[in-house]
Every structure is written in C-alpha cells, then in structure tokens.
Design an enzyme around this catalytic site. Structure first.
Site, short mmCIF file in Angstrom:
data_model
loop_
_atom_site.label_atom_id
_atom_site.label_comp_id
_atom_site.label_asym_id
_atom_site.label_seq_id
_atom_site.Cartn_x
_atom_site.Cartn_y
_atom_site.Cartn_z
N CYS A 1 102.28 45.89 1.16
CA CYS A 1 102.34 47.32 1.45
C CYS A 1 103.40 48.02 0.59
O CYS A 1 103.27 48.05 -0.63
CB CYS A 1 102.57 47.55 2.95
SG CYS A 1 102.12 49.24 3.46
N HIS B 1 97.69 45.45 5.17
CA HIS B 1 98.41 44.57 6.10
C HIS B 1 97.45 43.55 6.71
O HIS B 1 97.20 43.54 7.92
CB HIS B 1 99.05 45.40 7.23
CG HIS B 1 100.30 46.10 6.83
ND1 HIS B 1 101.49 45.43 6.63
CD2 HIS B 1 100.55 47.41 6.60
CE1 HIS B 1 102.44 46.31 6.30
NE2 HIS B 1 101.90 47.50 6.27
N GLU C 1 98.11 40.65 7.37
CA GLU C 1 98.88 39.81 8.29
C GLU C 1 98.98 40.40 9.69
O GLU C 1 99.41 39.71 10.64
CB GLU C 1 100.28 39.56 7.73
CG GLU C 1 101.31 40.65 7.98
CD GLU C 1 101.17 41.87 7.10
OE1 GLU C 1 101.97 42.82 7.24
OE2 GLU C 1 100.25 41.91 6.24
#
Length: 302
Positions: A142, A235, A237
């Site tokens: 990011c 993102h 994750e």
C-alpha cells in the site's frame, strides 16, 4: 511454513488457534537448517493486528522463517503499547549491520501527506537505501509500495477524487512471471487508499513490470526487473473484517465514507463480508518467499 517468532508475541496464540505452524526459539534451535531471515517494518497503527495478518501468510511453506520486527526511532507510535514495541521490535541501529533474505514494508495512514512531510521520511529513506545491499527482496504494501516507487523510481503519487475502497477484480498482465504463478486470470483484492500512482509513468519505466491491475482500482502488483522490489498497492493480507472495521471507524469519526464496493453481500453493512481473496494472498506470499527470496538468496551472506 514454520515461522520462528518470539514465544510471547501476542500473534502466536491467534495463529495457533488457526493451525498455523508456529515455532518458538527453543523448537527452532533443534532443527539443523538455515532459516530465511525476514525483517518486517510495521508502519500500520494497529501493529498487533498487522503482525497476525502478515505472519498468517508467511507460515504457509515448508521452509523455516525467522521473523524480526523493525521500529522507527524518528516516530512515536501512539496506538501501540510501548512495552510491546520495546519487547518485540528493534531500532534500525540494531539491524543495519545484518543481512536479511527478505523484508516487508507495510502501509501507513499518511498517504495524503507529501512524502517529505512524513516525520519519519528521512529514516525510511535510509532504510530503503540500505535494502539495496542488505536485503535480497523487499515486499512493499500500500503506502509502502507508493513510497518505494517514489524513492527508487521517481514515480509520484496523486490524490484521488474519491477513496479507493472495496474489493475489486484484477487481471493478470504477465502470466509467466513467477510472482503470479497459480493465480486465476481474474482475482479479487481489497484496496483502501486515497491516492494512486501514475500508470503511464510506470509503464514507461525501464526497470518495472506491471503484473496485475484493475479497471477501477488501477495497478495492484508490480515488480522491479531484478525482483529486488515487489510493490502491492492493495491489502491482500487483510482479514475478511478489516474493511468493515475501517468503514465503521471512519463513520464514528464523522467522515463521509462510502460503503466499500463489492464487499458486503448486496451492499448491506449488516451482513458479514466473505473472505474472497485469501487463497491469492497465500499464493503471493509463498511465490515471493520461494522464487524471490529462497531461490535467490545466498546460503551465507558475505
């Protein structure tokens, strides 16, 4: 992947409940192998949550990984207990003479600021410069990806008219690249950001490859030609609930935040969102660790 982490790290209990293979210091010492050394610069405000999210996906391969956490000295974290940072995080001065097989630089909630207005920008510059000679491959996430594109390649960010916020379909542009091996032609990934990077400048840069992008969210995955820098602008994750937590947080702060696109079933915030990008995040991390770290790093650093 058995991940070697401090025995008292709070994320350890979370990962064990999910059957993630976690190894503490004592167990790791009984294995006669060289683990991959991964350094994580965690710039996210909720550091313990980010620790669990990253470690969850670093623990999905048969290679032993030794995790270290890095903290900044030019910035005081206001949302993480100082005892937690002192116990589990090291300053740059403690690691700058060491070599690491891989590094992760996370996002940070500073994207609306010019880079030079970020209070730790100079220290981050020192760290990114250091990675050129001390890290085999660095994964930037990011804002960390935007910062890397600016520092290493001179590509600036710009502010969006509306927050890029939701779960978007992405298409693979270079299916032969090792980072996206096993990916579906179209896959989903979350984004949560107010800025973007110049696609045309990225396309023209001789040292960069764009690997995946979205018609609505722009570039998601990019890599340097030598694989030393991997940029993930979204993102992957994130947990299933993370965008919802950000949405409700913004509402409580009085911000006019739109409902995350393509996230809640039928755009109904009362319904639980589904985790529809987990397998591709697992592939991303395992491909990075295998092809860009394990296969490229020397057994013994000079």
């Amino acid at each position: 992947m058995p991940i070697k982490i401090p025995g008292q790290l709070p994320a350890k209990e979370i990962l064990e409940r999910e059957n993630i293979f976690v190894m503490d210091e004592a167990r790791a010492q009984t294995q006669d192998i060289r683990p991959l050394k991964i350094l994580i610069l965690n710039l996210m405000p909720e550091k313990e949550k980010t620790e669990a999210q990253l470690l969850r996906f670093l623990g999905n391969s048969p290679i032993q990984v030794h995790i270290s956490f890095l903290r900044l000295v030019s910035h005081e974290a206001k949302t993480t207990n100082k005892l937690h940072l002192d116990q589990f995080y090291e300053p740059f001065s403690e690691v700058q003479d060491k070599k690491f097989d891989g590094m992760i630089i996370t996002g940070a909630p500073v994207e609306k600021l010019p880079y030079t207005d970020v209070d730790y920008w100079d220290e981050l510059n020192d760290i990114m410069e250091w990675t050129k000679s001390h890290v085999t491959s660095t994964l930037h996430i990011c804002w960390g990806a935007q910062a890397a594109l600016y520092y290493h390649y001179g590509i600036e960010k710009y502010e969006l008219q509306k927050k890029c916020f939701g779960v978007y379909p992405h298409k693979i542009l270079k299916a032969h690249e090792k980072l996206v091996r096993g990916f579906d032609d179209i896959f989903l990934a979350p984004h949560s950001r107010y800025t973007d990077i110049d696609l045309e400048k990225m396309k023209k840069h001789p040292d960069l490859d764009i690997l995946a992008q979205s018609d609505k969210a722009g570039v998601l995955l990019a890599s340097s030609k030598d694989g030393k820098n991997i940029m993930v602008t979204g993102h992957l994750e994130y947990d299933a609930q993370t965008l919802a937590d950000e949405y409700y947080r913004d509402l409580e702060r009085g911000q006019n935040t739109q409902i995350p696109e393509n996230y809640f079933p039928e755009d109904d915030p009362k319904r639980a969102p589904l985790h529809r990008w987990k397998s591709h995040c697992s592939l991303l991390f395992s491909n990075w660790l295998n092809y860009y770290v394990y296969q490229e790093t020397p057994y013994e650093w000079d």
